[in-house]
Design a protein around this motif. Structure first.
Motif, short mmCIF file in Angstrom:
data_model
loop_
_atom_site.label_atom_id
_atom_site.label_comp_id
_atom_site.label_asym_id
_atom_site.label_seq_id
_atom_site.Cartn_x
_atom_site.Cartn_y
_atom_site.Cartn_z
N THR A 176 0.82 -1.21 0.00
CA THR A 176 0.00 0.00 0.00
C THR A 176 0.85 1.26 0.00
O THR A 176 0.42 2.30 -0.48
CB THR A 176 -0.97 0.03 1.21
OG1 THR A 176 -0.21 -0.02 2.41
CG2 THR A 176 -1.96 -1.12 1.15
N VAL A 177 2.08 1.17 0.51
CA VAL A 177 2.98 2.33 0.50
C VAL A 177 3.29 2.74 -0.94
O VAL A 177 3.18 3.92 -1.30
CB VAL A 177 4.29 2.03 1.29
CG1 VAL A 177 5.29 3.16 1.13
CG2 VAL A 177 3.97 1.76 2.75
N LEU A 178 3.66 1.77 -1.78
CA LEU A 178 3.97 2.05 -3.18
C LEU A 178 2.72 2.52 -3.92
O LEU A 178 2.75 3.49 -4.66
CB LEU A 178 4.55 0.80 -3.85
CG LEU A 178 4.85 0.93 -5.33
CD1 LEU A 178 5.88 2.03 -5.59
CD2 LEU A 178 5.36 -0.41 -5.87
N ARG A 179 1.61 1.84 -3.69
CA ARG A 179 0.37 2.22 -4.38
C ARG A 179 -0.05 3.63 -3.99
O ARG A 179 -0.47 4.42 -4.84
CB ARG A 179 -0.75 1.24 -4.07
CG ARG A 179 -1.97 1.56 -4.93
CD ARG A 179 -3.18 0.74 -4.59
NE ARG A 179 -4.27 1.12 -5.45
CZ ARG A 179 -4.98 2.26 -5.34
NH1 ARG A 179 -4.69 3.13 -4.41
NH2 ARG A 179 -5.96 2.52 -6.16
N ASN A 180 0.05 3.97 -2.70
CA ASN A 180 -0.33 5.31 -2.26
C ASN A 180 0.56 6.39 -2.89
O ASN A 180 0.08 7.45 -3.26
CB ASN A 180 -0.30 5.42 -0.74
CG ASN A 180 -1.42 4.62 -0.08
OD1 ASN A 180 -2.39 4.24 -0.73
ND2 ASN A 180 -1.26 4.35 1.20
N ALA A 181 1.86 6.09 -3.01
CA ALA A 181 2.78 7.04 -3.66
C ALA A 181 2.41 7.22 -5.13
O ALA A 181 2.39 8.34 -5.64
CB ALA A 181 4.22 6.56 -3.52
N CYS A 182 2.10 6.11 -5.80
CA CYS A 182 1.69 6.18 -7.21
C CYS A 182 0.37 6.94 -7.34
O CYS A 182 0.19 7.72 -8.28
CB CYS A 182 1.56 4.79 -7.80
SG CYS A 182 3.13 3.93 -8.02
N MET A 183 -0.54 6.71 -6.42
CA MET A 183 -1.84 7.39 -6.45
C MET A 183 -1.65 8.90 -6.30
O MET A 183 -2.26 9.69 -7.03
CB MET A 183 -2.74 6.86 -5.33
CG MET A 183 -4.10 7.51 -5.28
SD MET A 183 -5.12 7.25 -6.76
CE MET A 183 -5.73 5.62 -6.43
N GLN A 184 -0.77 9.32 -5.37
CA GLN A 184 -0.51 10.75 -5.19
C GLN A 184 0.07 11.36 -6.46
O GLN A 184 -0.33 12.44 -6.88
CB GLN A 184 0.46 10.98 -4.03
CG GLN A 184 -0.20 10.94 -2.69
CD GLN A 184 0.80 11.31 -1.58
OE1 GLN A 184 1.96 10.91 -1.61
NE2 GLN A 184 0.33 12.09 -0.63
N GLU A 185 1.05 10.66 -7.05
CA GLU A 185 1.65 11.16 -8.29
C GLU A 185 0.59 11.26 -9.38
O GLU A 185 0.50 12.26 -10.09
CB GLU A 185 2.79 10.25 -8.75
CG GLU A 185 3.40 10.73 -10.05
CD GLU A 185 4.42 9.77 -10.63
OE1 GLU A 185 5.46 10.27 -11.09
OE2 GLU A 185 4.17 8.56 -10.63
N GLY A 186 -0.23 10.22 -9.51
CA GLY A 186 -1.28 10.21 -10.53
C GLY A 186 -2.27 11.35 -10.34
O GLY A 186 -2.68 12.00 -11.31
N GLN A 187 -2.65 11.60 -9.10
CA GLN A 187 -3.58 12.70 -8.83
C GLN A 187 -2.99 14.04 -9.23
O GLN A 187 -3.69 14.90 -9.79
CB GLN A 187 -4.00 12.69 -7.36
CG GLN A 187 -4.90 11.52 -7.01
CD GLN A 187 -5.12 11.36 -5.52
OE1 GLN A 187 -4.35 11.83 -4.70
NE2 GLN A 187 -6.20 10.67 -5.17
N GLN A 188 -1.70 14.22 -8.98
CA GLN A 188 -1.05 15.48 -9.35
C GLN A 188 -0.94 15.62 -10.88
O GLN A 188 -1.25 16.68 -11.43
CB GLN A 188 0.34 15.58 -8.73
CG GLN A 188 1.06 16.89 -9.03
CD GLN A 188 0.28 18.10 -8.55
OE1 GLN A 188 -0.10 18.18 -7.39
NE2 GLN A 188 0.04 19.06 -9.44
N VAL A 189 -0.54 14.55 -11.54
CA VAL A 189 -0.41 14.56 -13.00
C VAL A 189 -1.77 14.86 -13.63
O VAL A 189 -1.88 15.68 -14.56
CB VAL A 189 0.17 13.22 -13.51
CG1 VAL A 189 0.03 13.08 -15.01
CG2 VAL A 189 1.63 13.08 -13.10
N LEU A 190 -2.82 14.21 -13.12
CA LEU A 190 -4.15 14.42 -13.68
C LEU A 190 -4.73 15.79 -13.34
O LEU A 190 -5.46 16.38 -14.14
CB LEU A 190 -5.09 13.31 -13.24
CG LEU A 190 -4.76 11.92 -13.82
CD1 LEU A 190 -5.75 10.88 -13.33
CD2 LEU A 190 -4.68 11.94 -15.34
N ALA A 191 -4.39 16.32 -12.17
CA ALA A 191 -4.82 17.68 -11.82
C ALA A 191 -4.21 18.69 -12.79
O ALA A 191 -4.90 19.62 -13.24
CB ALA A 191 -4.44 18.01 -10.38
N ASP A 192 -2.94 18.50 -13.12
CA ASP A 192 -2.29 19.38 -14.09
C ASP A 192 -2.94 19.26 -15.46
O ASP A 192 -3.17 20.26 -16.15
CB ASP A 192 -0.79 19.06 -14.20
CG ASP A 192 -0.02 19.37 -12.92
OD1 ASP A 192 -0.55 20.10 -12.05
OD2 ASP A 192 1.11 18.85 -12.78
#
Length: 174
Positions: free
Chosen positions: A54-70
């Protein structure tokens, strides 16, 4: 004309070029655009003793949310309709390329836009590429955008009437 364009993005420079090309096509055609961020869950990671996936998935999720927000901010600035999406690769029997194809079908896309890192020779043969695997199995037009490209060339290659798989492999002079 294209009405539903899916573009896979991962925060890399290459996927940024792909997104810009897809954004331009969507704006010019009045199409709906869906930026897609795929989270990979390698099975091997689950077997490591003491590893919490879940640590890796949560980090990927945060990155994805930022990329998609941009991406969404750029879409709003260009008055392009669409909703970004984050998806997970199924742990068994699925890879990123398969998840992109499934997502394109779910979105009912009529064009799929992907960046390619342009590997050549042995690296390409040994590693393959997500873009190549998508192209080999896609049932819709795919526009491949190389890491170094001219936006006008890519947009021109994607116009209807060209081959179903428009691979714009234009390299800028050095």
């Amino acid at each position: 004309m294209y009405q539903r364009i899916l573009v896979a993005i991962d925060g890399s420079e290459t996927s940024g070029h792909a997104f810009e090309s897809a954004l331009q096509l969507a704006r010019d055609n009045g199409a709906q655009l869906q930026p897609l961020y795929v989270i990979d869950n390698p099975v091997m990671a689950y077997d490591a003793s003491g590893y919490d996936p879940t640590v890796l998935r949560n980090a990927c999720m945060q990155e994805g949310q930022q990329v998609l927000a941009d991406a969404l901010a750029r879409m709003e600035h260009e008055n392009v309709a669409g909703v970004p999406r984050i998806v997970d690769v199924e742990p068994i029997g699925e890879d990123i390329a398969e998840r992109i194809r499934i997502s394109a079908n779910e979105f009912n896309a009529d064009l799929l836009v992907l960046g390619t890192h342009g590997r050549r020779g042995f690296k390409r043969l040994f590693l393959g590429s997500v873009a190549e695997r998508v192209v080999r199995s896609a049932h819709l037009p795919v526009l491949l955008v190389p890491s170094r490209q001219a936006h006008a060339t890519v947009a021109q290659a994607a116009k209807p009437g060209h081959a179903d798989i428009a691979a714009a492999m234009y390299e800028l002079p050095r």
